[in-house]
Design a protein around this motif. Sequence first.
Motif, mmCIF file in Angstrom:
data_model
loop_
_atom_site.group_PDB
_atom_site.id
_atom_site.type_symbol
_atom_site.label_atom_id
_atom_site.label_comp_id
_atom_site.label_asym_id
_atom_site.label_seq_id
_atom_site.Cartn_x
_atom_site.Cartn_y
_atom_site.Cartn_z
ATOM 1 N N SER A 52 60.122 9.143 54.347
ATOM 2 C CA SER A 52 60.055 10.067 53.209
ATOM 3 C C SER A 52 61.421 10.246 52.569
ATOM 4 O O SER A 52 61.552 10.232 51.334
ATOM 5 N N LYS A 53 62.466 10.387 53.371
ATOM 6 C CA LYS A 53 63.797 10.594 52.798
ATOM 7 C C LYS A 53 64.322 9.316 52.143
ATOM 8 O O LYS A 53 65.077 9.372 51.173
ATOM 9 N N THR A 54 63.923 8.159 52.650
ATOM 10 C CA THR A 54 64.264 6.903 51.991
ATOM 11 C C THR A 54 63.679 6.865 50.588
ATOM 12 O O THR A 54 64.365 6.529 49.611
ATOM 13 N N LEU A 55 62.407 7.217 50.460
ATOM 14 C CA LEU A 55 61.742 7.209 49.154
ATOM 15 C C LEU A 55 62.291 8.300 48.240
ATOM 16 O O LEU A 55 62.476 8.082 47.041
ATOM 17 N N LEU A 56 62.546 9.469 48.795
ATOM 18 C CA LEU A 56 63.042 10.575 47.982
ATOM 19 C C LEU A 56 64.411 10.263 47.391
ATOM 20 O O LEU A 56 64.694 10.606 46.239
ATOM 21 N N TYR A 57 65.264 9.604 48.168
ATOM 22 C CA TYR A 57 66.588 9.274 47.640
ATOM 23 C C TYR A 57 66.477 8.255 46.510
ATOM 24 O O TYR A 57 67.177 8.356 45.494
ATOM 25 N N MET A 58 65.594 7.285 46.672
ATOM 26 C CA MET A 58 65.393 6.302 45.607
ATOM 27 C C MET A 58 64.872 6.978 44.338
ATOM 28 O O MET A 58 65.258 6.616 43.220
ATOM 29 N N ALA A 59 63.995 7.965 44.510
ATOM 30 C CA ALA A 59 63.486 8.708 43.354
ATOM 31 C C ALA A 59 64.589 9.540 42.702
ATOM 32 O O ALA A 59 64.601 9.715 41.475
ATOM 33 N N ASP A 60 65.517 10.055 43.507
ATOM 34 C CA ASP A 60 66.667 10.791 42.959
ATOM 35 C C ASP A 60 67.530 9.871 42.084
ATOM 36 O O ASP A 60 67.968 10.262 40.994
ATOM 37 N N VAL A 61 67.781 8.661 42.574
ATOM 38 C CA VAL A 61 68.582 7.698 41.810
ATOM 39 C C VAL A 61 67.886 7.370 40.491
ATOM 40 O O VAL A 61 68.515 7.332 39.420
ATOM 41 N N LEU A 62 66.579 7.155 40.556
ATOM 42 C CA LEU A 62 65.793 6.867 39.354
ATOM 43 C C LEU A 62 65.872 8.024 38.366
ATOM 44 O O LEU A 62 66.064 7.826 37.160
ATOM 45 N N HIS A 63 65.735 9.242 38.877
ATOM 46 C CA HIS A 63 65.768 10.432 38.019
ATOM 47 C C HIS A 63 67.114 10.555 37.305
ATOM 48 O O HIS A 63 67.167 10.857 36.100
ATOM 49 N N LEU A 64 68.201 10.298 38.011
ATOM 50 C CA LEU A 64 69.524 10.356 37.389
ATOM 51 C C LEU A 64 69.664 9.290 36.314
ATOM 52 O O LEU A 64 70.229 9.532 35.232
ATOM 53 N N ALA A 65 69.154 8.098 36.591
ATOM 54 C CA ALA A 65 69.228 7.028 35.601
ATOM 55 C C ALA A 65 68.432 7.376 34.349
ATOM 56 O O ALA A 65 68.853 7.080 33.227
ATOM 57 N N GLN A 66 67.292 8.020 34.542
ATOM 58 C CA GLN A 66 66.437 8.366 33.409
ATOM 59 C C GLN A 66 67.033 9.482 32.546
ATOM 60 O O GLN A 66 66.663 9.620 31.381
ATOM 61 N N LYS A 67 67.912 10.291 33.120
ATOM 62 C CA LYS A 67 68.560 11.343 32.332
ATOM 63 C C LYS A 67 69.998 10.949 31.975
ATOM 64 O O LYS A 67 70.866 11.799 31.774
ATOM 65 N N ALA A 68 70.250 9.650 31.875
ATOM 66 C CA ALA A 68 71.597 9.147 31.614
ATOM 67 C C ALA A 68 72.183 9.714 30.329
ATOM 68 O O ALA A 68 73.395 9.949 30.235
ATOM 69 N N ILE A 85 60.704 -1.148 46.160
ATOM 70 C CA ILE A 85 60.936 0.106 46.882
ATOM 71 C C ILE A 85 60.240 0.071 48.238
ATOM 72 O O ILE A 85 60.821 0.444 49.272
ATOM 73 N N HIS A 86 59.003 -0.390 48.240
ATOM 74 C CA HIS A 86 58.226 -0.471 49.477
ATOM 75 C C HIS A 86 58.882 -1.429 50.468
ATOM 76 O O HIS A 86 58.985 -1.129 51.670
ATOM 77 N N ALA A 87 59.365 -2.558 49.966
ATOM 78 C CA ALA A 87 60.005 -3.550 50.848
ATOM 79 C C ALA A 87 61.285 -2.990 51.452
ATOM 80 O O ALA A 87 61.563 -3.191 52.647
ATOM 81 N N ARG A 88 62.083 -2.295 50.634
ATOM 82 C CA ARG A 88 63.333 -1.726 51.151
ATOM 83 C C ARG A 88 63.040 -0.663 52.211
ATOM 84 O O ARG A 88 63.699 -0.614 53.257
ATOM 85 N N LYS A 89 62.045 0.174 51.947
ATOM 86 C CA LYS A 89 61.678 1.212 52.917
ATOM 87 C C LYS A 89 61.237 0.583 54.235
ATOM 88 O O LYS A 89 61.664 1.010 55.315
ATOM 89 N N LYS A 90 60.399 -0.436 54.170
ATOM 90 C CA LYS A 90 59.910 -1.086 55.389
ATOM 91 C C LYS A 90 61.056 -1.684 56.189
ATOM 92 O O LYS A 90 61.076 -1.593 57.416
ATOM 93 N N LYS A 91 62.022 -2.286 55.493
ATOM 94 C CA LYS A 91 63.161 -2.893 56.175
ATOM 95 C C LYS A 91 63.988 -1.833 56.902
ATOM 96 O O LYS A 91 64.367 -2.007 58.068
#
Length: 464
Positions: A52-68, A85-91
Amino acid sequence: MAISSYDFVAIGGGSAGFNAARVAVSLGLKTAVIDGARDLGGLCILRGCMPSKTLLYMADVLHLAQKAKTFGLKIPSARADMKAIHARKKKIIAEFADYRVKALEAGRFDLIRAHAEFVDAHTLALSNGNRVRAKHILIGTGSKVSVPPVPGLADVPFWTSDEVLDLDFIPKSVIVLGGGIVACELAQFLNRIGTRVTLVQRSANILRDHSPGASTVVQKAFVDEGVELFAGTQLQQVRHDRHGFGVEFIHDGKIVRRRAAHLFNALGRDANTAPLKLAAAGVDTRPNGQIITNRWQQSTAPHIYAAGDCSGPAEIVHIAIQQGELAARHAAKVKGIKPVDYSLLLNVVFTDPQLATIGRLEDDLDASGTPYLTASYPFNDHGKSILMDANYGYVKVIAEPKRGRILGAEIVGKDAGELIHAFSGPLAMKATVFDLLRAPWYHPTLAEIVTYPLEEIAEKIEAR
């Protein structure tokens, strides 16, 4: 049928069971861990904290990029690639799980790959046909998703956090039932990757185990980001057809209906203890299946201990570890041990803004009639948070009114889960606000925001 005997057996190889077994072996106890799960590692690593924290951090990065544009940056497009995203989380999770599996299989204790149930207070029947006898037993079987008696819910193919954490596509729309930590963290994740999210919460506020003030801040952030949020509802009906899911509930005295392609049941978790046949061992439970324990983690059968989600009172990894280790030391008759100190309870919600608390909070102090002083300071008046466009929230400090000893703290805001640790050591050492103010606080940092409520409390005490 083979029968093996041990000094200490842990049922479940998650955070509680693994760490209990590790300590038991170090104290000279012949030890085994029994775990029949398909994959070893425990809830936190496989289906909880880490994915969950892996996915949440990726969503945080996306959110910052979207409000650039807010930061004067030109980023033409930023969107989620769920396959990547799924592949990175699994790894990442595979690496954590592999480390735990190697530790479980290292040979320091026996690892028995089977499910267990009690035959009597000292005997376990295993799903492989064998039996185990033990002088001491720790139950660390975790929790499972709860299915409350909402009409129609048990009959529809809802998602749980397992399915949400394993997504490799962006759902078009999701109705989230629940407003607890899991519901809120994953609802915001779904919203940020591009899903239309409706969150339906039964209590008056999301994150009801936290203060109304803190939960209101998170709630406002959700609504500002586009989550359709209903709190204070009464769920009436859940339906499913070939077009998706329909949910009917009462809100502000009116019947409201919403539809979505998917339904996420995040209405809580129950202790995963039913398969153990605890009655055969004389172990009592609460209505939700949690095992009743004393301060040494002993159940109503004194040689049987419980730790982690299956016992409570807080379903938090570091608490599960402390409880498991305490149980092993108590079973080994280690002298001078102390029970887990819940006055130091630390809790973090990884929404954005994050919500973090430590120690004794206002509700608890009010209930016990304990006097206290509080002071708070908002993020939207602090230099570092303003330049980060991190304006939601506040930091609050709670202290004893005579000497200023810190009793607790509450932070809702940017990186609250990191900032709250500014109080961990001081609380454990019974430090005062004056002690913390003697420490250097660098400018400009997020951390220095905690000095403002510290100074306010110090001034109140000095004025007296």
